[in-house]
Design a protein around this motif. Sequence first.
Motif, short mmCIF file in Angstrom:
data_model
loop_
_atom_site.label_atom_id
_atom_site.label_comp_id
_atom_site.label_asym_id
_atom_site.label_seq_id
_atom_site.Cartn_x
_atom_site.Cartn_y
_atom_site.Cartn_z
N MET A 1 0.86 -1.18 0.00
CA MET A 1 0.00 0.00 0.00
C MET A 1 0.90 1.23 0.00
N ASP A 2 0.58 2.19 -0.84
CA ASP A 2 1.40 3.39 -0.84
C ASP A 2 0.95 4.35 0.25
N VAL A 3 1.84 5.24 0.61
CA VAL A 3 1.60 6.14 1.73
C VAL A 3 0.39 7.04 1.48
N GLU A 4 0.19 7.47 0.26
CA GLU A 4 -0.96 8.32 -0.05
C GLU A 4 -2.27 7.59 0.18
N ALA A 5 -2.35 6.34 -0.25
CA ALA A 5 -3.56 5.55 -0.04
C ALA A 5 -3.80 5.31 1.45
N ALA A 6 -2.75 5.05 2.19
CA ALA A 6 -2.88 4.84 3.64
C ALA A 6 -3.35 6.11 4.32
N ASN A 7 -2.77 7.24 3.93
CA ASN A 7 -3.20 8.52 4.51
C ASN A 7 -4.66 8.81 4.17
N GLN A 8 -5.07 8.50 2.95
CA GLN A 8 -6.46 8.73 2.55
C GLN A 8 -7.41 7.85 3.36
N ALA A 9 -7.00 6.61 3.63
CA ALA A 9 -7.85 5.70 4.38
C ALA A 9 -8.18 6.25 5.76
N PHE A 10 -7.23 6.93 6.37
CA PHE A 10 -7.43 7.49 7.71
C PHE A 10 -7.76 8.98 7.68
N GLY A 11 -7.89 9.56 6.51
CA GLY A 11 -8.07 11.00 6.37
C GLY A 11 -9.26 11.56 7.11
N ASP A 12 -10.45 10.97 6.94
CA ASP A 12 -11.64 11.48 7.62
C ASP A 12 -11.49 11.36 9.13
N PHE A 13 -10.93 10.25 9.58
CA PHE A 13 -10.74 10.04 11.01
C PHE A 13 -9.84 11.12 11.60
N VAL A 14 -8.77 11.44 10.89
CA VAL A 14 -7.83 12.46 11.37
C VAL A 14 -8.49 13.84 11.35
N ARG A 15 -9.21 14.16 10.28
CA ARG A 15 -9.82 15.48 10.14
C ARG A 15 -10.91 15.74 11.18
N THR A 16 -11.64 14.72 11.57
CA THR A 16 -12.76 14.92 12.49
C THR A 16 -12.44 14.51 13.92
N GLY A 17 -11.22 14.01 14.15
CA GLY A 17 -10.92 13.43 15.45
C GLY A 17 -10.40 14.35 16.53
N HIS A 18 -9.90 15.55 16.18
CA HIS A 18 -9.28 16.42 17.18
C HIS A 18 -8.28 15.61 18.00
N LEU A 19 -7.31 15.05 17.33
CA LEU A 19 -6.41 14.08 17.93
C LEU A 19 -5.26 14.72 18.69
N ARG A 20 -4.86 14.03 19.76
CA ARG A 20 -3.70 14.43 20.55
C ARG A 20 -2.43 13.95 19.84
N ALA A 21 -1.30 14.43 20.31
CA ALA A 21 -0.01 14.07 19.71
C ALA A 21 0.23 12.57 19.78
#
Length: 84
Positions: A1-21
Amino acid sequence: MDVEAANQAFGDFVRTGHLRADQMTFLTTIIQYLTVNGTIDKAMLFEPPFTNTNDEGLFGVFDDAQATKIISIIDGINGNAGLG
């Protein structure tokens, strides 16, 4: 899996998650693992390198709802690779 596809898979989670470090670090570790291996056995989320962020792995970093969403994303990735 390429890094772009992996980032896209988690993209919505990251954008809506207000994640800590520490949560971002954990997700980065998942993405790096996926880019090298293509899939991930969910049991790995409780073993090194995923326990480097927290000794409890996934459930030490994320609450139950977040962990369930991450597992769902991983199931989708593994399913696309033919691993149910």
